[in-house]
Design a protein around this motif. Structure first.
Motif, PDB file in Angstrom:
ATOM      1  N   PRO A 136       0.827  -1.214   0.000  1.00  0.00           N
ATOM      2  CA  PRO A 136       0.000   0.000   0.000  1.00  0.00           C
ATOM      3  C   PRO A 136       0.862   1.267   0.000  1.00  0.00           C
ATOM      4  O   PRO A 136       0.448   2.296  -0.528  1.00  0.00           O
ATOM      5  N   ASP A 137       2.062   1.191   0.543  1.00  0.00           N
ATOM      6  CA  ASP A 137       3.007   2.297   0.437  1.00  0.00           C
ATOM      7  C   ASP A 137       3.691   2.189  -0.936  1.00  0.00           C
ATOM      8  O   ASP A 137       4.577   1.366  -1.151  1.00  0.00           O
ATOM      9  N   LEU A 138       3.238   3.033  -1.868  1.00  0.00           N
ATOM     10  CA  LEU A 138       3.674   2.889  -3.256  1.00  0.00           C
ATOM     11  C   LEU A 138       5.162   3.167  -3.440  1.00  0.00           C
ATOM     12  O   LEU A 138       5.791   2.618  -4.344  1.00  0.00           O
ATOM     13  N   GLU A 139       5.710   4.023  -2.571  1.00  0.00           N
ATOM     14  CA  GLU A 139       7.157   4.274  -2.677  1.00  0.00           C
ATOM     15  C   GLU A 139       7.949   2.998  -2.423  1.00  0.00           C
ATOM     16  O   GLU A 139       8.958   2.730  -3.066  1.00  0.00           O
ATOM     17  N   ILE A 140       7.490   2.228  -1.466  1.00  0.00           N
ATOM     18  CA  ILE A 140       8.146   0.955  -1.140  1.00  0.00           C
ATOM     19  C   ILE A 140       8.012   0.000  -2.326  1.00  0.00           C
ATOM     20  O   ILE A 140       8.968  -0.663  -2.735  1.00  0.00           O
ATOM     21  N   THR A 141       6.815  -0.052  -2.899  1.00  0.00           N
ATOM     22  CA  THR A 141       6.603  -0.921  -4.062  1.00  0.00           C
ATOM     23  C   THR A 141       7.526  -0.513  -5.200  1.00  0.00           C
ATOM     24  O   THR A 141       8.155  -1.361  -5.849  1.00  0.00           O
ATOM     25  N   GLU A 142       7.617   0.796  -5.418  1.00  0.00           N
ATOM     26  CA  GLU A 142       8.462   1.298  -6.508  1.00  0.00           C
ATOM     27  C   GLU A 142       9.931   0.918  -6.272  1.00  0.00           C
ATOM     28  O   GLU A 142      10.638   0.525  -7.213  1.00  0.00           O
TER      29      GLU A 142
END
Ligand SMILES: Cc1cc2nc3c(=O)[nH]c(=O)nc-3n(C[C@H](O)[C@H](O)[C@H](O)COP(=O)(O)O)c2cc1C
Ligand SMILES: O=C(O)C(=O)c1ccccc1
Length: 377
Positions: A136-142
């Motif tokens: 859900p934390d998109l920065e982490i996914t990126e």
């Protein structure tokens, strides 16, 4: 000697801490789907052609423009260092030597970059894919997508069947919740300042929706496969959202229990995607005949999960090499017996559902009872 995948399972059980053996073999709740996956292959019949002679058979495939020597992929499984000190490095070397695509788990105990380096050093470069739980934390996914891309991964396999973690009751009973000291989820180390690679960093999130897939589509040019789509309507939606492939999987029966066997869903899912994207199937593949059945029904390839963990536990890199050789030999043998000179000859007319009489019972050989849902008294 290990003559069958089942032999690797028995050998692994003898090697492993029973808590880890349960982690691998186990599924969600009553494990009904775990058994259903294997049983579905046992129920289907093969109807071979004869006198279509060919001296050799072609077993290679091409997926997203990359060649692999077998239509068998290594499905993503977490924590290879639980069963072998080299962990994912050993698995990756064996896969590369066999020309097989490995899908590296986001929860691997060797960083995906290190896996790539080891394979390149061995001189065998076969595509590697990366399995992702969208965070859900998109920065982490990126950041995770960047790590996989930098490691040369050539596709992303996004697992979508885990809005919450499946209820592995064996793990609960055994008190197995964390990696032992010294092992970490290496892909998660330092994603944020000071994060140490704890498995609890992985958010299995019930908030995810199709917008997250659209967002992912926008930040990467790698092919995206969704792993864990089971409803045909979701397969249609996946295609509409620009997904490049499906990994038809029920997580080896480890997420929602009592869902159908993946093999049973294959015709419906193929009908829903209408040939627009390849469909790879995993769950219960243990024999060359299983591979042939899935491909004859229209799967582009299959994946294997537990067998790889068992082979790794039994014999490290060599164990996984022998497992892949064994499955290659079984596949080749089955093609020959079906009168097929290659995978392209595998057509749906070679497969049948029994139309009369009782479901055939298991052969009375030791261990065969598991394949058929425990019908042996
Ligand atoms: C020990 C173990 C760990 C797994 N870890 C992951 C994972 O990290 N990510 C994922 O998407 N699926 C994971 N899976 C599911 C596999 O990718 C695969 O869908 C399943 O094992 C296929 O069924 P099979 O074991 O009958 O071959 C795991 C399965 C097992 C048995
Ligand atoms: O065990 C699993 O099936 C699985 O998917 C998983 C994911 C992350 C960490 C450990 C296991």
């Amino acid at each position: 000697m290990r003559y069958t995948v089942h032999d690797f399972e028995i050998a692994a059980r003898a090697e492993l801490d029973p808590v880890y053996a349960d982690f691998i073999a186990g599924g969600a709740r009553d494990e009904i789907t775990v058994r259903a996956n294997e049983a579905a292959f046992g129920r289907l019949q093969l109807l071979p052609r004869v006198l279509r002679g060919s001296a050799e058979r072609e077993l290679g495939i091409s997926l997203f423009g990359h060649r692999a020597s077998l239509p068998i992929l290594i499905s993503p499984t977490a924590f290879h260092k639980l069963v072998d000190p080299e962990g994912e490095l050993a698995t990756a070397r064996a896969a590369a030597a066999a020309g097989v695509i490995m899908i590296v788990s986001m929860a691997s105990t060797v960083a995906v970059g290190q896996v790539a380096d080891a394979v390149r050093a061995a001189g065998d470069d076969v595509p590697r894919w990366f399995q992702l739980y969208i965070q859900p934390d998109l920065e982490i996914t990126e950041a995770l997508v960047r790590r996989a891309t930098d490691a040369g991964c050539s596709a992303l396999v996004v697992t979508v069947d885990s809005p919450v973690l499946g209820a592995g009751e064996r793990n609960r009973r055994n008190g197995f919740h964390d990696l032992p000291p010294g092992l970490r989820c290496e892909n998660l180390v330092d994603l944020r300042d000071g994060e140490r690679g704890h498995v609890r960093q992985i958010a299995m999130s019930p908030e995810l929706n199709w917008e997250h897939v659209d967002w992912l589509r926008g930040i990467t040019s790698l092919p995206i496969l969704l792993k864990g789509v089971l409803h045909p309507e979701d397969a249609r939606l996946a295609v509409r959202h620009g997904v490049d492939g499906l990994l038809l999987s029920n997580h080896g029966g480890r997420q929602l229990d009592t869902v159908p066997a993946t093999l049973e869903l294959l015709p419906e899912i193929l009908a829903a995607v209408e040939g627009r994207v390849p469909v790879v199937l995993d769950g219960g593949v243990r024999r060359g005949t299983d591979v042939v059945k899935a491909l004859a029904l229209g799967a582009s390839a299959v994946g294997i999960g537990r067998p790889v963990m068992w082979a790794l536990a039994e014999g490290g890199e060599k164990g996984v090499r022998r497992l892949l050789e064994l499955l290659r030999d079984e596949l080749d043998d089955t093609l020959a017996l079906c009168g097929a000179s290659g995978l392209a000859d595998l057509t749906p007319d070679l497969v049948r559902v029994p139309t009369w009489g009782p479901v055939p019972g298991p052969a009375p050989t030791p261990g065969a009872d598991r394949r058929f849902g425990g019908v042996v008294a």
